[in-house]
Design a protein around this motif. Structure first.
Motif, PDB file in Angstrom:
ATOM      1  N   THR A 199       0.741  -1.253   0.010  1.00 47.01           N
ATOM      2  CA  THR A 199       0.027   0.072  -0.068  1.00 47.01           C
ATOM      3  C   THR A 199       0.861   1.119  -0.183  1.00 47.01           C
ATOM      4  O   THR A 199       2.023   1.126   0.449  1.00 47.01           O
ATOM      5  N   ALA A 200       0.394   2.418  -0.453  1.00 54.57           N
ATOM      6  CA  ALA A 200       0.850   3.628  -0.537  1.00 54.57           C
ATOM      7  C   ALA A 200      -0.003   4.853  -0.539  1.00 54.57           C
ATOM      8  O   ALA A 200      -1.239   4.469  -1.252  1.00 54.57           O
ATOM      9  N   PRO A 201       0.356   5.936  -0.036  1.00 55.42           N
ATOM     10  CA  PRO A 201      -0.774   7.135  -0.442  1.00 55.42           C
ATOM     11  C   PRO A 201      -0.878   7.473  -1.863  1.00 55.42           C
ATOM     12  O   PRO A 201      -0.031   7.365  -2.669  1.00 55.42           O
ATOM     13  N   ALA A 202      -1.967   7.488  -2.299  1.00 54.68           N
ATOM     14  CA  ALA A 202      -2.302   7.997  -3.611  1.00 54.68           C
ATOM     15  C   ALA A 202      -2.928   9.303  -3.814  1.00 54.68           C
ATOM     16  O   ALA A 202      -3.740   9.805  -2.927  1.00 54.68           O
ATOM     17  N   LEU A 203      -3.319   9.895  -4.935  1.00 51.84           N
ATOM     18  CA  LEU A 203      -3.793  11.308  -5.000  1.00 51.84           C
ATOM     19  C   LEU A 203      -3.273  12.020  -3.928  1.00 51.84           C
ATOM     20  O   LEU A 203      -4.078  12.643  -3.063  1.00 51.84           O
ATOM     21  N   VAL A 204      -2.008  12.295  -3.904  1.00 51.78           N
ATOM     22  CA  VAL A 204      -1.435  13.046  -2.734  1.00 51.78           C
ATOM     23  C   VAL A 204      -0.311  13.830  -3.337  1.00 51.78           C
ATOM     24  O   VAL A 204       0.249  13.802  -4.285  1.00 51.78           O
ATOM     25  N   PRO A 205      -0.371  14.870  -2.660  1.00 55.46           N
ATOM     26  CA  PRO A 205       0.852  16.041  -2.938  1.00 55.46           C
ATOM     27  C   PRO A 205       2.269  15.491  -2.666  1.00 55.46           C
ATOM     28  O   PRO A 205       2.418  14.608  -2.203  1.00 55.46           O
ATOM     29  N   LEU A 206       3.250  16.180  -3.610  1.00 58.75           N
ATOM     30  CA  LEU A 206       4.511  15.551  -3.568  1.00 58.75           C
ATOM     31  C   LEU A 206       5.371  16.749  -3.061  1.00 58.75           C
ATOM     32  O   LEU A 206       5.080  17.942  -3.050  1.00 58.75           O
ATOM     33  N   PRO A 249      -4.604  19.215  -9.020  1.00 63.01           N
ATOM     34  CA  PRO A 249      -4.984  18.112  -9.532  1.00 63.01           C
ATOM     35  C   PRO A 249      -4.104  17.169 -10.431  1.00 63.01           C
ATOM     36  O   PRO A 249      -4.091  16.143 -10.479  1.00 63.01           O
ATOM     37  N   ALA A 250      -3.397  17.936 -11.241  1.00 64.20           N
ATOM     38  CA  ALA A 250      -2.484  17.082 -12.330  1.00 64.20           C
ATOM     39  C   ALA A 250      -1.389  16.402 -11.392  1.00 64.20           C
ATOM     40  O   ALA A 250      -1.069  15.185 -11.737  1.00 64.20           O
ATOM     41  N   ILE A 251      -0.939  17.167 -10.355  1.00 65.03           N
ATOM     42  CA  ILE A 251       0.056  16.438  -9.389  1.00 65.03           C
ATOM     43  C   ILE A 251      -0.572  15.278  -8.611  1.00 65.03           C
ATOM     44  O   ILE A 251       0.113  14.144  -8.517  1.00 65.03           O
ATOM     45  N   LEU A 252      -1.768  15.568  -8.076  1.00 63.83           N
ATOM     46  CA  LEU A 252      -2.478  14.376  -7.518  1.00 63.83           C
ATOM     47  C   LEU A 252      -2.518  13.266  -8.302  1.00 63.83           C
ATOM     48  O   LEU A 252      -2.390  11.951  -7.879  1.00 63.83           O
ATOM     49  N   GLN A 253      -3.054  13.520  -9.514  1.00 65.24           N
ATOM     50  CA  GLN A 253      -3.294  12.427 -10.521  1.00 65.24           C
ATOM     51  C   GLN A 253      -1.790  11.688 -10.690  1.00 65.24           C
ATOM     52  O   GLN A 253      -1.779  10.448 -10.722  1.00 65.24           O
ATOM     53  N   ILE A 254      -0.583  12.453 -10.981  1.00 69.15           N
ATOM     54  CA  ILE A 254       0.399  11.774 -11.278  1.00 69.15           C
ATOM     55  C   ILE A 254       1.052  11.056 -10.234  1.00 69.15           C
ATOM     56  O   ILE A 254       1.790   9.828 -10.476  1.00 69.15           O
ATOM     57  N   SER A 255       0.730  11.587  -8.946  1.00 62.49           N
ATOM     58  CA  SER A 255       1.298  10.820  -7.791  1.00 62.49           C
ATOM     59  C   SER A 255       0.888   9.193  -7.659  1.00 62.49           C
ATOM     60  O   SER A 255       1.672   8.620  -7.182  1.00 62.49           O
ATOM     61  N   SER A 256      -0.271   8.893  -8.217  1.00 67.55           N
ATOM     62  CA  SER A 256      -0.653   7.559  -7.980  1.00 67.55           C
ATOM     63  C   SER A 256       0.523   6.632  -9.063  1.00 67.55           C
ATOM     64  O   SER A 256       0.310   5.443  -8.709  1.00 67.55           O
TER      65      SER A 256
END
Length: 404
Positions: A199-206, A249-256
């Protein structure tokens, strides 16, 4: 297992978790004449629904397919999403007074912009259908005994064992602890011999650290429409610079799709070519300074930040081919190596979970544990930002209810 009381229950199923999946499951079971009990740790149901979309609740997405979901079994979500479609979600909520409005990229919100209206649909229906909800109730453990499950709960300071022939684990994932999130579903799965994927955090700031951080700090609050990508995925939406790194939004998306140690890339002018733009501008005003020109494309603050990396004090006519190539690389392939993420408490959802191969895709029942169902976020199915995870939760709730 010891407790003050063993209580034989008459419920067709006990649902652990009063979130999107658990609530839909209870209501759909009620429509079929089945009686359920929801056990919710918080003092009210729907905690994540209430905060989603800034309290407005983006409750589905018009463009939902299995392709917007990450999983080690990429086809697992197909069945549930086919059994309960986006049209089913829209019709369901409309039938109970919730009309939807599309904002961007297929995201559907209630016209009232009130997440509490979504929760009220479920609480009212549970009341009408005689489905019980026990809040302030923590499930401590589940044991399997013959063809029954013994569920140890703590409620109002008392420990009780409830029995049920069928149990639904809809307790969510690891985000967000202040809303009562725990690893209960994952622990229960492991205890019963089911595999759980990492498991890992997703849709999350970097986050950004070290010598690069001051550059991001100076831009805190600036939002820019970009294309963000890596080898696995690409998204066109806004990014937001913060005092600790990148969000939006774009960062949250790519974070996954990002993994520690990897780079992400940002096109600051998607759909345009900075070299061609400058060539056109040169014909009209070759004496314009590069910094002034970039200030017309971006905010002045952002252009000045870019000046750290370009010959900002030169006019457009004097830029060399090499300087233009370097500028193009900076604008269209801005390279970022995040230090990490903001973690589960800032994540929208969780990557990973109960291994899909342990469950029937048609019923969501555990293959090794008849009578136990898993739904929603605790399964290794993670949707994009924009209502996809709610659509998955509604679908899971519906599917499980049909098979209780």
């Amino acid at each position: 297992m010891t407790a003050n009381l063993i209580k034989q229950t008459h419920f067709d199923a006990i649902i652990i978790g009063g979130g999107a999946c658990g609530l839909m499951c209870a209501v759909q079971a009620g429509f079929l004449g089945k009686q359920t009990l929801i056990l919710e740790k918080n003092d009210r149901v729907g905690a994540k629904i209430l905060i989603s979309g800034g309290g407005r609740c983006n409750y589905t997405n018009l463009y939902t397919t299995h392709k917007q979901f990450l999983s080690q079994n990429e086809h697992f979500s197909r069945s549930a999403l086919a059994q309960w479609t986006v049209d089913d979600s829209i019709s369901f909520f409309e039938a109970y007074g919730i009309a939807g409005k599309e904002k961007t990229l297929g995201q559907l919100f209630p016209v009232t912009d009130k997440a509490k209206d979504i929760v009220a649909v479920f609480t009212n229906l549970c009341n009408d259908l005689g489905q019980e909800i026990w809040c302030d109730t923590e499930v401590l453990s589940i044991e399997q005994s013959n063809e029954e499950f013994n569920i140890l709960i703590s409620r109002y300071g008392n420990e009780t064992i409830l029995t049920a022939k069928k149990v639904v684990i809809a307790s969510g994932g690891l985000p967000i602890q202040k809303l009562g999130a725990t690893d209960f579903g994952l622990r229960t799965a492991r205890k019963l011999g089911l595999k759980v994927t990492d498991t890992a955090p997703a849709l999350v700031p970097l986050t950004i650290t070290g010598k690069d951080l001051p550059w991001y700090e100076q831009l805190s609050g600036n939002s820019i429409f970009c294309r963000v990508w890596n080898d696995r995925a690409s998204f066109k939406e806004n990014i937001l610079f913060t005092h600790w790194g990148l969000s939006g939004p774009a960062i949250l998306q790519i974070s996954s799709y990002w993994r520690p140690g990897e780079y992400i890339y940002i096109d600051l002018l998607p759909g345009k070519n900075i070299v061609d733009l400058i060539a056109t501008e040169r014909l009209q005003n070759g004496k314009k300074m590069l910094l002034a020109y970039l200030s017309g494309l971006f905010t002045r603050k952002f252009a000045e930040a870019l000046a750290d990396h370009i010959p900002a004090d030169k006019n457009l006519a004097s830029l060399s081919k090499t300087e233009l190539e370097d500028l193009a690389a900076l604008i269209h392939e801005f390279k970022v190596k995040p230090a990490g993420t903001k973690g589960y408490d800032k994540a929208e959802v969780m990557l990973g979970g109960v291994d899909c191969n342990e469950l029937s895709s048609k019923t969501l029942e555990a293959k090794k544990v008849p009578g136990m169902f898993f739904g929603g976020e605790c399964i290794d199915v993670t949707g994009w930002l924009g209502g996809y995870n709610f659509q998955w939760a509604w679908a899971c709730g519906f599917v499980i209810a049909q098979n209780l």
